[in-house]
Design a protein around this motif. Sequence first.
Motif, PDB file in Angstrom:
ATOM      1  N   ASP B 277      31.667  26.510 -17.999  1.00 18.60           N
ATOM      2  CA  ASP B 277      30.690  26.093 -18.713  1.00 18.60           C
ATOM      3  C   ASP B 277      30.419  27.412 -19.553  1.00 18.60           C
ATOM      4  O   ASP B 277      30.475  28.548 -18.863  1.00 18.60           O
ATOM      5  N   HIS B 323       8.234  25.647 -11.001  1.00 18.31           N
ATOM      6  CA  HIS B 323       9.286  25.550 -10.281  1.00 18.31           C
ATOM      7  C   HIS B 323      10.365  26.481 -10.935  1.00 18.31           C
ATOM      8  O   HIS B 323      11.606  26.672 -10.248  1.00 18.31           O
ATOM      9  N   PHE B 325      12.441  26.396 -13.226  1.00 22.67           N
ATOM     10  CA  PHE B 325      13.727  25.658 -13.787  1.00 22.67           C
ATOM     11  C   PHE B 325      14.186  26.044 -15.085  1.00 22.67           C
ATOM     12  O   PHE B 325      13.145  26.292 -16.100  1.00 22.67           O
ATOM     13  N   GLN B 327      15.958  24.555 -18.204  1.00 18.38           N
ATOM     14  CA  GLN B 327      16.430  23.195 -18.431  1.00 18.38           C
ATOM     15  C   GLN B 327      17.162  23.341 -19.964  1.00 18.38           C
ATOM     16  O   GLN B 327      17.036  24.372 -20.833  1.00 18.38           O
ATOM     17  N   THR B 330      20.543  18.627 -24.068  1.00 19.54           N
ATOM     18  CA  THR B 330      22.061  18.580 -24.406  1.00 19.54           C
ATOM     19  C   THR B 330      22.327  18.287 -25.678  1.00 19.54           C
ATOM     20  O   THR B 330      21.516  17.558 -26.467  1.00 19.54           O
ATOM     21  N   ALA B 331      23.520  18.639 -26.230  1.00 20.01           N
ATOM     22  CA  ALA B 331      23.798  18.154 -27.600  1.00 20.01           C
ATOM     23  C   ALA B 331      23.723  16.496 -27.913  1.00 20.01           C
ATOM     24  O   ALA B 331      23.841  16.146 -28.830  1.00 20.01           O
ATOM     25  N   LEU B 332      23.879  15.924 -26.723  1.00 17.22           N
ATOM     26  CA  LEU B 332      24.115  14.431 -26.865  1.00 17.22           C
ATOM     27  C   LEU B 332      22.841  13.864 -26.934  1.00 17.22           C
ATOM     28  O   LEU B 332      22.500  12.814 -27.447  1.00 17.22           O
ATOM     29  N   GLY B 333      21.630  14.659 -26.651  1.00 21.30           N
ATOM     30  CA  GLY B 333      20.250  14.183 -26.684  1.00 21.30           C
ATOM     31  C   GLY B 333      19.503  14.098 -25.331  1.00 21.30           C
ATOM     32  O   GLY B 333      18.548  13.446 -25.212  1.00 21.30           O
ATOM     33  N   GLY B 334      20.347  14.349 -24.194  1.00 23.60           N
ATOM     34  CA  GLY B 334      19.677  14.042 -22.838  1.00 23.60           C
ATOM     35  C   GLY B 334      19.411  15.500 -22.384  1.00 23.60           C
ATOM     36  O   GLY B 334      18.922  16.545 -23.312  1.00 23.60           O
ATOM     37  N   ALA B 335      18.635  15.637 -21.109  1.00 23.53           N
ATOM     38  CA  ALA B 335      18.354  16.681 -20.419  1.00 23.53           C
ATOM     39  C   ALA B 335      19.232  16.948 -19.249  1.00 23.53           C
ATOM     40  O   ALA B 335      19.368  16.324 -18.344  1.00 23.53           O
ATOM     41  N   ARG B 336      19.047  18.357 -19.029  1.00 23.53           N
ATOM     42  CA  ARG B 336      19.461  18.717 -17.476  1.00 23.53           C
ATOM     43  C   ARG B 336      19.273  20.127 -17.440  1.00 23.53           C
ATOM     44  O   ARG B 336      18.622  20.773 -18.059  1.00 23.53           O
ATOM     45  N   MET B 337      19.670  20.548 -15.902  1.00 26.02           N
ATOM     46  CA  MET B 337      19.085  21.853 -15.679  1.00 26.02           C
ATOM     47  C   MET B 337      20.399  22.762 -15.993  1.00 26.02           C
ATOM     48  O   MET B 337      21.297  22.473 -15.896  1.00 26.02           O
ATOM     49  N   ASP B 339      21.783  25.955 -13.895  1.00 24.78           N
ATOM     50  CA  ASP B 339      21.605  26.741 -12.875  1.00 24.78           C
ATOM     51  C   ASP B 339      22.360  27.784 -12.554  1.00 24.78           C
ATOM     52  O   ASP B 339      23.341  28.131 -13.262  1.00 24.78           O
ATOM     53  N   LEU B 341      25.433  29.926 -10.884  1.00 28.28           N
ATOM     54  CA  LEU B 341      26.491  29.443 -10.436  1.00 28.28           C
ATOM     55  C   LEU B 341      26.527  29.712  -8.856  1.00 28.28           C
ATOM     56  O   LEU B 341      26.202  30.696  -8.551  1.00 28.28           O
TER      57      LEU B 341
END
Lengths: 378, 350
Positions: B277, B323, B325, B327, B330-337, B339, B341
Amino acid sequence: MKYVDEFRDGELARVLAGRLARAVEPGRRYNFMEFCGGHTHAISRYGVTDLLPKSVNMVHGPGCPVCVLPIGRIDNAIALALERGVTLCTYADTMRVPASGRTSLLKAKAAGADVRMVYSAADALRIARENPAQEVVFLAIGFETTTPPTAIVILEAERQGLENFFVFCNHVLTPAAISNILESPQVRDIGTVPLDGFVGPAHVSCVIGSAPYEYFAEEYAKPVVIAGFEPLDVMQAVLMLVRQVNEGRHEVENEFSRAVTRDGNARAKALVAEVFELRRSFEWRGLGEVPYSALRIKSRYGRFDAERRYDIVYRSVADNKACECGAILRGAKTPKDCKLFGTVCTPENPIGSCMVSSEGACAAWYSYGRFRDEEAAA
Amino acid sequence: MSGAVKQDYVRPIDFRNGRVDMSHGSGGRAMAQLIDELFLAAFDNDWLRPLNDQACFAVPAGRMVLATDSHVVSPLFFPGGDIGCLAVHGTVNDVAMAGARPLYLSATFILEEGFPLADLKRIVESMAAASREARVPIVTGDTKVVEKGKGDGVFITTTGVGVVPEGVEVSGDRARPGDRVLVSGTLGDHGVAIMSFRENLEFETTIRSDTAALHGLVAAMVEAVPEVRCLRDPTRGGLAATLNEFARASGVGFRIREKDLPVKPAVHAACEFLGLDPLNVANEGKLVAICAPEDASRLLVAMREHPLGRDAAIIGEALEDPHRFVQMETALGGARMVDWLSAEQLPRIC
Ligand code: SF4
């Protein structure tokens, strides 16, 4: 680059999300299992769930090669490296899988074993060729995608007359695992794991084709849609599954037609058939003994078989009692159901195999998704 | 009795075919000769020339910065650089990330017996060039030799001192909710360049390491926005590690946007192929900056005006989040963390 980004386009994703929202029937729930770790990873990494309707629930399946490797097999590999003094070659993730007594191949390496991280079977073969005085064992794991490359190195080793190269074969088969899940009491009788369909593997299907899934679709009346590993592929496959469920169909459909055919790759299948044969039974982490679910090296190539060369005796070892990897791999639980998740068990200190590979359900949730737990709690 | 004292003839070091041997670290004549003909010749400056065991220099008023960094990169020579210039840039950058102006460097070499002197010369000359270009002299140093098999060619440790301009206070714990996050350019170039070059990864790409000294860029940034809150060069662990460090130290969360991240197409493609990544891959000539929202566009302009900040971008902001975090949308339009490695993905990257 262009090629890759087309499959991640945010505009297209919104269009698909709109279609999905219109396709789901009100009051109906849709539970789909993505068999492959590759799909689990794509869903988490690109945040695909944010674009799916609330009524669609994705269940992670057992298709993570590192996750399903049982402890006993890792113990065998560690013993080869530590006690028999071989050079053991394997993929990076495999090195971190917890074995008996809190060991791992990584810890064996620190203790002086010659364990090498490789990127391909061919790397292992090269190491053997360059070190003729050293016995080199390739710890081969994976589904139908990684099996042909292992067949190739065995044939190459024969052609080159290498006498110091061996393969410890742990290759497993996708269709056997899917039937095992569908046959499990939780799915079949009690219905505690409601499954309405499968997102079928991408790369595995390139090799074996779509035909092997026709049996499940028919016998268990579950739709299967084979999908590529890009996030838009997954969304499209979910849409196709939703439509099948709505229409009461249970067919094998192919979203990944740019790479998958009905019969798969004949050359790859022939290579595998030449070198490997079915095992009567093989233990999977999570699924237990699954009949005819794995491959071993044919006796014709027996001199490259590490199991014969070193008289490897397999001993089954139970997982840590608190670890829910087994239930998670069967789709019966999620990482949040495990008490150790995020506290005792983290990617730095994995207790179970699902926390090791980025394709494992626990690791994917820990690295990409766990902020949602807090959102839900808030 | 007359005339000049006759100098003993000393055979010059054979930099073409010679190798490091144990005598080069013995403290004897061979070591003195190596220092003379190699290190002094390359690094030559007023502080080094008297050949003391230390360097003496005047200290300006104000707050000083001290930073040290060891370099064990493998391979020693890679597309876009080598361990020598990397060792200079690494420490210059560590000093600069306090908002400071780097003044002096020290360098320590651990050489392995048998290491070709030609390679050593190439490395030392690359260090000298990097130090000249950065205008940060190497004023003292040390050399040790270890037996064959006890090292891996050469390890270099550099230490740097610098001075922080009045009124500048940069620290990783100063990010506040609402602050903006900026990066100075494309991500992942160094890590991918090294990976592509490693022998067991026969992977071809045109990517070169981005190794560079960033103190000039930092000076321009600090001049434009003296209130800049955090600066860090995202080396090992990449942008993901740096943002998580800031989040932890400052007690905030971050949200970044994937579509705003500058990543070269070839790096993107290589990461895809290698299963990496770009957010986790090392950089050696990039920095991450955090500033107040009202300063962001001024800072961005200052960065883009500098050659090392041409591709700078605002990529996200700090949030209130107990917390802590990080975040990403994403390019797709969602979300993720995003973190840290967990495993060592790329050992010996710098
Ligand atoms: S969190 Fe760890 S212990 Fe729990 S199920 Fe996952 S891998 Fe097993």
